[in-house]
Design a protein around this motif. Structure first.
Motif, PDB file in Angstrom:
ATOM      1  N   PHE B  43      -8.318  11.893 -10.686  1.00 38.23           N
ATOM      2  CA  PHE B  43      -8.511  10.912  -9.618  1.00 38.23           C
ATOM      3  C   PHE B  43      -9.819  10.148  -9.750  1.00 38.23           C
ATOM      4  O   PHE B  43     -10.080   9.251  -8.949  1.00 38.23           O
ATOM      5  CB  PHE B  43      -8.376  11.564  -8.240  1.00 38.23           C
ATOM      6  N   ARG B  44     -10.601  10.516 -10.758  1.00 40.85           N
ATOM      7  CA  ARG B  44     -11.780   9.704 -11.034  1.00 40.85           C
ATOM      8  C   ARG B  44     -11.442   8.616 -12.065  1.00 40.85           C
ATOM      9  O   ARG B  44     -12.321   7.893 -12.516  1.00 40.85           O
ATOM     10  CB  ARG B  44     -12.928  10.584 -11.561  1.00 40.85           C
ATOM     11  N   ARG B  45     -10.159   8.537 -12.408  1.00 39.45           N
ATOM     12  CA  ARG B  45      -9.688   7.453 -13.289  1.00 39.45           C
ATOM     13  C   ARG B  45      -8.772   6.565 -12.448  1.00 39.45           C
ATOM     14  O   ARG B  45      -8.287   6.984 -11.398  1.00 39.45           O
ATOM     15  CB  ARG B  45      -8.906   8.029 -14.485  1.00 39.45           C
ATOM     16  N   PRO B  46      -8.484   5.354 -12.930  1.00 38.68           N
ATOM     17  CA  PRO B  46      -7.604   4.474 -12.145  1.00 38.68           C
ATOM     18  C   PRO B  46      -6.242   5.114 -11.927  1.00 38.68           C
ATOM     19  O   PRO B  46      -5.774   5.893 -12.736  1.00 38.68           O
ATOM     20  CB  PRO B  46      -7.453   3.235 -13.034  1.00 38.68           C
ATOM     21  N   ARG B  47      -5.638   4.757 -10.828  1.00 39.13           N
ATOM     22  CA  ARG B  47      -4.341   5.307 -10.476  1.00 39.13           C
ATOM     23  C   ARG B  47      -3.311   5.025 -11.562  1.00 39.13           C
ATOM     24  O   ARG B  47      -2.480   5.856 -11.851  1.00 39.13           O
ATOM     25  CB  ARG B  47      -3.870   4.688  -9.162  1.00 39.13           C
ATOM     26  N   TYR B 122       8.408   2.747  -3.213  1.00 39.18           N
ATOM     27  CA  TYR B 122       6.967   2.557  -3.334  1.00 39.18           C
ATOM     28  C   TYR B 122       6.512   1.834  -4.592  1.00 39.18           C
ATOM     29  O   TYR B 122       5.353   1.454  -4.684  1.00 39.18           O
ATOM     30  CB  TYR B 122       6.239   3.906  -3.241  1.00 39.18           C
ATOM     31  N   HIS B 124       6.978  -1.106  -5.594  1.00 34.53           N
ATOM     32  CA  HIS B 124       6.557  -2.483  -5.354  1.00 34.53           C
ATOM     33  C   HIS B 124       5.120  -2.559  -4.855  1.00 34.53           C
ATOM     34  O   HIS B 124       4.475  -3.588  -4.950  1.00 34.53           O
ATOM     35  CB  HIS B 124       7.474  -3.151  -4.318  1.00 34.53           C
ATOM     36  N   ARG B 125       4.587  -1.450  -4.337  1.00 34.98           N
ATOM     37  CA  ARG B 125       3.250  -1.468  -3.733  1.00 34.98           C
ATOM     38  C   ARG B 125       2.189  -1.894  -4.732  1.00 34.98           C
ATOM     39  O   ARG B 125       1.187  -2.477  -4.355  1.00 34.98           O
ATOM     40  CB  ARG B 125       2.882  -0.058  -3.271  1.00 34.98           C
ATOM     41  N   PHE B 126       2.423  -1.560  -6.006  1.00 33.62           N
ATOM     42  CA  PHE B 126       1.375  -1.802  -6.980  1.00 33.62           C
ATOM     43  C   PHE B 126       1.636  -3.029  -7.829  1.00 33.62           C
ATOM     44  O   PHE B 126       0.826  -3.403  -8.650  1.00 33.62           O
ATOM     45  CB  PHE B 126       1.187  -0.570  -7.865  1.00 33.62           C
ATOM     46  N   ASN B 128       1.664  -6.224  -7.049  1.00 31.59           N
ATOM     47  CA  ASN B 128       0.754  -7.334  -6.802  1.00 31.59           C
ATOM     48  C   ASN B 128      -0.604  -7.129  -7.432  1.00 31.59           C
ATOM     49  O   ASN B 128      -1.392  -8.052  -7.539  1.00 31.59           O
ATOM     50  CB  ASN B 128       0.539  -7.519  -5.299  1.00 31.59           C
ATOM     51  N   ASN B 129      -0.901  -5.875  -7.807  1.00 32.14           N
ATOM     52  CA  ASN B 129      -2.235  -5.579  -8.292  1.00 32.14           C
ATOM     53  C   ASN B 129      -2.290  -5.393  -9.794  1.00 32.14           C
ATOM     54  O   ASN B 129      -3.277  -4.929 -10.311  1.00 32.14           O
ATOM     55  CB  ASN B 129      -2.764  -4.320  -7.594  1.00 32.14           C
ATOM     56  N   LYS B 130      -1.194  -5.768 -10.464  1.00 27.82           N
ATOM     57  CA  LYS B 130      -1.223  -5.650 -11.929  1.00 27.82           C
ATOM     58  C   LYS B 130      -2.252  -6.639 -12.435  1.00 27.82           C
ATOM     59  O   LYS B 130      -2.381  -7.753 -11.943  1.00 27.82           O
ATOM     60  CB  LYS B 130       0.136  -6.042 -12.514  1.00 27.82           C
ATOM     61  N   ASN B 131      -2.990  -6.219 -13.446  1.00 29.18           N
ATOM     62  CA  ASN B 131      -4.024  -7.097 -13.944  1.00 29.18           C
ATOM     63  C   ASN B 131      -3.660  -7.589 -15.309  1.00 29.18           C
ATOM     64  O   ASN B 131      -3.333  -6.822 -16.196  1.00 29.18           O
ATOM     65  CB  ASN B 131      -5.347  -6.334 -13.993  1.00 29.18           C
ATOM     66  N   ASN B 132      -3.720  -8.894 -15.497  1.00 28.30           N
ATOM     67  CA  ASN B 132      -3.384  -9.427 -16.804  1.00 28.30           C
ATOM     68  C   ASN B 132      -4.608  -9.809 -17.598  1.00 28.30           C
ATOM     69  O   ASN B 132      -4.527 -10.587 -18.542  1.00 28.30           O
ATOM     70  CB  ASN B 132      -2.508 -10.679 -16.619  1.00 28.30           C
ATOM     71  N   ASN B 133      -5.746  -9.289 -17.177  1.00 20.51           N
ATOM     72  CA  ASN B 133      -6.970  -9.670 -17.838  1.00 20.51           C
ATOM     73  C   ASN B 133      -7.190  -8.960 -19.154  1.00 20.51           C
ATOM     74  O   ASN B 133      -8.086  -9.315 -19.905  1.00 20.51           O
ATOM     75  CB  ASN B 133      -8.180  -9.382 -16.934  1.00 20.51           C
TER      76      ASN B 133
END
Lengths: 465, 134
Positions: B43-47, B122, B124-126, B128-133
């Motif tokens: 949990f100290r890493r990204p979900r 659940y 769909h919850r994540f 919107n937060n996908k990062n394409n960077n």
């Protein structure tokens, strides 16, 4: 004794209404146009506004948000000589108390007037207890304060509560807050995810079953309704509760008695019910996909959680909260926020609400890695693109009930005022979130100590000790 | 996108649970942890795509330890499989605010449908937060 403001260009109506208001032992005042009305409502403590629609300098309905934002947050009764369905709909949906057609008479105005003042008296005499438990509920905007008022009210009773709001607005947090502020706080808060339960198991999970009641029931099972005995039962996504279960559940709500599957005797459970949904459950009841009698029971007290875009004043304090939380979790130094990073956060409409904001801050921190400051480049591309596309459009015009189109720039404040208001709020939130730690304030804002001091002095913001 | 399992209940139960998950349509990604230290470090890493958590617990002590770090599970739906049906264990279990509770001495049959429904609900919850960077 309440202060009532009449905004109407017809002086005779203003004087007649004033006379009626005085006869009810309240204090009237009036304004003959929008500008004068807004000036009065911003500078005087007004409890209720009678607002005409057709005013010489604009449409009264366009003033409603500004009146609601006034320091005394008065209630509003719309009075109009050209009543229309769409006008009434717009008025009620924007939170007006009532919508009355002219010609006015004592009969048509007396009851709404008295009821509005009674409601206001009860509302303003009820304060949030100082020690309200609100873990994880961040923000001090008016919409959130109103919801917390309702949490405090709900906490003091056992009444059923229905919490509505878009996904990510914090429905479970509010359910938890109600439970923790109630006399049931030492007992269980039992969460039921109605959308997750397979339909063929809902009855057994909720009511329990006896051993042998059906194939596979190889032992007794205590249902969740019984597990919540003495405590709180939280039905999340209650709109997904199967229709065939709803009559039985309604009976449980009415009598607090139920029979587990396969049992002969009924058992009792003294639970408090909180339900939540992000669906339009009134529409579902009208369509027959949710029982209206059950809905009626659920709606003893309704808390409508605002979308994040409706309480954008809280974006900064939420951002700072999540910034601190995730920096601690990932054991990284606190990062600064560039002004253009903040601008993007304010400009985005947050369809996923607070949850989306939290994940966005988390990802931005991780993408920034060792960089000291967060910039828009650390935000998701889709988010930045949506904000950019929105900013490229012309200012929208609004179509009002009368069919007039007005530009939304009709009543915009001066740019300097907007900047100063935003800056003042930013620094107030920053001091609050950092506990007055000047080093952190400088780090996050990216300003020198001297610049920070200048702004604190300018806006009369005290550092916390 | 998948399921994060914390298992202290023994190999047999864990295998039964994994078999159920394997049988789900669009078999989700799986992460399995066995100690509190491993879980805390996770949990100290990204979900990073963990949609739901399943805690398969072998003892009440494990439950007590998890309660101390429950803030880490911020906003991740939880399925809790308790080691026994004792009143105190169940009471502690509800403090985790699980979305579904089952028991180690049960058949786990209901779990498969519940997990399938929760994954659908659940994931769909994540999005919107996908990062394409990257």
């Amino acid at each position: 004794m309440a202060n009532i403001l009449i905004i109407d260009d017809d002086k005779l109506i203003c004087e007649i209404l004033s006379s009626f208001i005085r006869s009810q032992d309240h204090t009237p005042s009036y304004a003959l146009n929008m500008q004068e009305g807004l000036q009065k409502v911003s500078s005087e403590p007004i409890d209720l506004v009678f607002l005409d629609v057709r005013l010489p300098d604009g449409n009264g309905l366009a003033m409603v948000p500004q009146i609601q934002e006034a320091p005394s947050s008065p209630l509003i009764i719309i009075i109009t000589g050209e009543g229309s369905r769409s006008g009434a709909k717009m008025a009620i949906e924007s939170g007006c108390w009532d919508y009355i057609e002219k010609p006015l008479s004592i009969e048509t105005i007396k009851l709404p007037f008295l009821r509005a003042l009674q409601y206001r008296k009860e509302k303003t005499s009820f304060h949030i207890p100082v020690a309200l438990k609100r873990e994880g509920i961040i923000g001090d905007s008016k919409p959130i304060e109103e919801c917390l008022n309702l949490v405090a009210k709900a906490g003091g009773t056992d009444t059923n509560v229905l919490i509505t709001g878009e996904t990510g607005t914090g429905k479970e947090l509010f359910a938890k807050a109600i439970h923790e502020n109630s006399r049931r706080t030492d007992k269980a808060l039992v969460v039921v995810d109605c959308a997750a339960l397979p339909e063929h198991l809902v009855e057994s999970i909720l009511f329990g079953h006896a051993k042998g009641a059906f194939t596979g029931a190889n032992r007794d099972r205590i249902g969740l309704i019984k597990e919540a005995d003495g405590g709180t039962l939280f039905l999340d996504e209650v709109g997904d509760l199967p229709l065939r279960i709803q009559p039985a559940f309604l009976r449980v709500l009415q009598e607090r008695l139920f029979r587990p599957i396969g049992e002969r005797r009924e058992i009792h459970s003294n639970f408090r019910l909180i339900a939540a949904t992000n669906r339009n459950i009134d529409q579902m009841a009208q369509a027959g996909t949710f029982r209206s009698d059950l809905l009626f029971r659920l709606k003893s007290l309704v808390i409508n959680l605002p979308a994040l875009r409706e309480r954008s004043q809280d974006i900064m304090v939420l951002t700072l909260y999540f910034l601190r939380k995730f920096c601690e979790r990932y054991e990284i130094g606190i990062k600064g926020l560039s002004p253009d990073f903040c601008e993007v956060l304010f400009a985005y409409d947050w369809p996923g609400n607070v949850r989306e904001l939290a994940h966005t801050i988390e990802m931005a921190l991780l993408i920034a890695k060792d960089e000291q400051t967060l910039y828009p480049v650390h935000l998701p591309n889709e988010l930045r693109l949506k904000v950019k596309i929105t900013s490229l459009h012309d200012a929208p015009t609004k179509e009002l009930a009368s069919g007039q189109k007005i530009s939304s720039s009709a009543s915009l404040p001066k740019l300097k005022e907007v900047i100063e208001t935003a800056e003042k709020k930013y620094f107030a939130d920053l001091i609050s979130a950092t506990g007055g730690d000047l080093k952190m304030v400088c780090q996050i804002s990216g300003l020198s100590r001297a610049n920070v001091y200048t702004r604190l002095k300018k806006y009369h913001i005290a550092r916390l000790t | 996108m998948g399921i994060l399992i914390f298992s202290t209940s023994g190999k047999e139960h864990e295998e039964r649970l994994v078999d159920l998950i394997d049988a789900l349509p669009h078999r989700p990604a799986l992460e399995i942890y066995h100690t509190l230290l491993e879980l805390s470090e996770r949990f100290r890493r990204p979900r990073d795509g963990a949609i739901i958590m399943v805690f398969l617990l072998g003892s009440r002590e494990d439950l007590l330890s998890l309660l101390l770090i429950k803030d880490f599970f911020f906003d991740i739906p939880l399925i809790l499989i308790l080691p026994d049906r004792e009143k105190e264990t169940v009471s502690l279990g509800f403090k985790m605010l699980p979305r579904f509770v089952s028991y180690g001495d049960g058949t786990f049959e209901d779990l498969q449908s519940v997990m399938g429904n929760m994954l659908k609900q659940y994931e769909h919850r994540f999005e919107n937060n996908k990062n394409n960077n990257d």
